[in-house]
Design a protein around this motif. Structure first.
Motif, PDB file in Angstrom:
ATOM      1  N   TYR A  69       6.791 -63.435   2.020  1.00 52.64           N
ATOM      2  CA  TYR A  69       6.289 -63.641   3.395  1.00 52.64           C
ATOM      3  C   TYR A  69       7.289 -63.097   4.423  1.00 52.64           C
ATOM      4  CZ  TYR A  69       1.975 -66.172   2.568  1.00 52.64           C
ATOM      5  OH  TYR A  69       0.700 -66.502   2.188  1.00 52.64           O
ATOM      6  N   HIS A  99       2.227 -61.243   1.463  1.00 57.89           N
ATOM      7  CA  HIS A  99       1.138 -61.882   0.716  1.00 57.89           C
ATOM      8  C   HIS A  99      -0.131 -62.011   1.533  1.00 57.89           C
ATOM      9  CE1 HIS A  99       3.102 -63.043  -3.048  1.00 57.89           C
ATOM     10  NE2 HIS A  99       4.209 -63.078  -2.316  1.00 57.89           N
ATOM     11  N   GLU A 260      -9.088 -62.110   1.732  1.00 53.75           N
ATOM     12  CA  GLU A 260      -8.093 -62.407   0.690  1.00 53.75           C
ATOM     13  C   GLU A 260      -7.255 -61.159   0.541  1.00 53.75           C
ATOM     14  OE1 GLU A 260      -7.215 -65.076  -1.008  1.00 53.75           O
ATOM     15  OE2 GLU A 260      -8.935 -66.330  -0.566  1.00 53.75           O
TER      16      GLU A 260
HETATM   17  O1  GMT Z   1      -4.701 -68.088   0.436  1.00 53.95           O
HETATM   18  C1  GMT Z   1      -3.928 -68.974   0.772  1.00 53.95           C
HETATM   19  O2  GMT Z   1      -4.236 -69.813   1.598  1.00 53.95           O
HETATM   20  C2  GMT Z   1      -2.562 -69.087   0.117  1.00 53.95           C
HETATM   21  C3  GMT Z   1      -1.737 -67.810   0.225  1.00 53.95           C
HETATM   22  C4  GMT Z   1      -0.386 -68.041  -0.471  1.00 53.95           C
HETATM   23  O3  GMT Z   1       0.624 -68.089   0.233  1.00 53.95           O
HETATM   24  O4  GMT Z   1      -0.347 -68.149  -1.675  1.00 53.95           O
HETATM   25  O5  GMT Z   1      -2.423 -66.766  -0.481  1.00 53.95           O
HETATM   26  C5  GMT Z   1      -2.103 -65.433  -0.137  1.00 53.95           C
HETATM   27  O6  GMT Z   1      -1.217 -64.911  -1.138  1.00 53.95           O
HETATM   28  C6  GMT Z   1      -1.774 -64.901  -2.469  1.00 53.95           C
HETATM   29  C7  GMT Z   1      -0.701 -64.376  -3.423  1.00 53.95           C
HETATM   30  O7  GMT Z   1      -0.367 -63.052  -3.154  1.00 53.95           O
HETATM   31  C8  GMT Z   1      -3.039 -64.034  -2.484  1.00 53.95           C
HETATM   32  O8  GMT Z   1      -3.594 -64.053  -3.782  1.00 53.95           O
HETATM   33  C9  GMT Z   1      -4.063 -64.590  -1.490  1.00 53.95           C
HETATM   34  O9  GMT Z   1      -5.169 -63.718  -1.447  1.00 53.95           O
HETATM   35  C10 GMT Z   1      -3.428 -64.668  -0.090  1.00 53.95           C
HETATM   36  N1  GMT Z   1      -4.345 -65.364   0.818  1.00 53.95           N
HETATM   37  C11 GMT Z   1      -5.020 -64.723   1.795  1.00 53.95           C
HETATM   38  O10 GMT Z   1      -4.917 -63.537   2.008  1.00 53.95           O
HETATM   39  C12 GMT Z   1      -5.944 -65.570   2.616  1.00 53.95           C
END
Ligand code: GMT
Length: 353
Positions: A69, A99, A260
């Motif tokens: 992040y 992410h 996503e």
């Molecule tokens: O989707 C979430 O609310 C959680 C977030 C996270 O921090 O794990 O997911 C994001 O990262 C994941 C791991 O790379 C991805 O698989 C998810 O698609 C991504 N979420 C979004 O983009 C909404």
């Protein structure tokens, strides 16, 4: 190498990826420390984290700091390097993995734009978990560094179908199919669409819905189920430390998210031979092959999602084909490939040091 890894210590794909990456790297002989300092739970998170990072960088003589992040972790790492600089110590190269949520949602808040850009541009290497996210980042942030896509992965030995009829019988009768949804029940996951789709499917065939996870939208969903009189067919299972047994009893996963960046839960499902009906958005398009191991439908188009679900669940041959294909597709997203790609980035940065 000595590698520090920072991630959100919460339920979510990014934490899973960071942890599995750490375990994989340790398995290859690297020394890895993952930050789980309890102080992080309290404000001022970013500054406490920066101070802790600087301490770990120095005392552990880290070669690399890999943060998951951009906000706040890349910014905390930047701050940590400034702390080291102030002490006359050398900077530790920062690798930032994007992410999604900070880029696709928070990042579009103009107030946060420059902060995210600061985090990205002060990293020494930036990776993203899909091409979609790379393109979004380039479009909105014009980063100075090239972004390398390294897809998420699963451990195929852990996410592997378990055949357990007794466990399946806990949730459904042999003639009933099982739909599953797993998320943190945030608005972006469109859990209300999960219920709407299920409600349409259960009118056509005997089926149960397993809802795994927890989050802000759960109370509304519980009310909706009562309104629709489908409570006996919907099981709210809350958070589960091990989801392979649940994915293994499911026939189809439903993921109607608004966006996503990757959709790790979909990959985990596919690895357990569970095809996914998903929104045709973001990184899900790079994972699911429409009409082969899942269906990609227009966001919020619950009628089409329900039609596809009914079609798939009532055609045994098609369902078997999709299940097999889901596993084959999932096997393309393997940890060895990802570890090689991350290691290459680390080595290149070390050479430059
Ligand atoms: O989707 C979430 O609310 C959680 C977030 C996270 O921090 O794990 O997911 C994001 O990262 C994941 C791991 O790379 C991805 O698989 C998810 O698609 C991504 N979420 C979004 O983009 C909404």
């Amino acid at each position: 190498m000595k590698i520090g890894i920072t991630c959100y210590p919460t339920y979510g794909g990014s934490g899973v990826i960071a942890t599995e990456l750490g375990k994989g790297l340790a398995g290859r002989g690297h020394q890895v420390s993952i930050s789980d300092y309890p102080l992080f739970e309290y404000p001022p998170y970013s500054i406490s984290l920066a101070a802790k990072m600087a301490d770990v960088m120095l005392t552990e003589k880290l070669d690399i700091m890999h943060v998951h992040y951009a906000i706040p972790h890349a910014i905390s790492a930047y701050l940590a390097n400034s702390i080291l600089g102030g002490k006359g110590k050398k900077h530790v190269p920062i690798v930032t993995t994007l992410h999604g949520t900070d880029i696709t949602i928070v990042g579009k808040d103009p107030m946060m734009m420059d902060a995210v850009r600061l985090g990205i541009n002060n990293s020494n290497a930036v990776t993203s978990v899909s091409h979609f996210l790379k393109n979004e980042t380039e479009l909105h942030f014009s980063p100075t560094l090239p972004i390398q896509v390294i897809y998420n992965f699963v451990n195929h030995d852990v996410f592997k179908k378990i055949h357990d009829d007794k466990f399946r019988n806990v949730f459904a009768k042999p003639n009933e199919k099982i739909l599953i949804h797993i998320s943190n029940f945030r608005p972006v996951k469109r859990t209300e669409d999960v219920i709407a789709v299920f409600n349409l499917v259960q009118k056509e065939l005997p089926v149960k819905l397993l809802l795994v996870g927890d989050g802000p939208d759960r109370p509304t969903l519980e009310m909706k189920c009562r309104e629709l009189c489908i409570c006996d067919k919907v099981k709210f299972l809350g958070r589960h430390p091990s989801i392979t047994p649940l994915l293994s009893v499911a026939d189809v996963m439903i993921m109607p998210s608004l966006t996503e960046s990757f959709g790790l839960a979909a990959l985990e499902a596919m690895s357990c031979e569970t095809p996914v009906i998903a929104s045709d958005v973001g990184g899900l398009r790079e994972l699911i092959e429409d009409r082969t191991n899942g269906f990609l439908c227009k966001t919020m188009d619950v009628e089409t999602m329900a039609r596809r679900g009914t079609e798939l669940l009532s055609d045994e041959d098609m369902l078997m084909r999709f299940k097999r294909s889901a596993r084959v597709r999932a096997e393309e997203f393997n940890i060895e490939k990802a570890l090689n790609e991350y290691e290459q980035i680390y080595w290149a940065l070390l050479k430059r040091k």
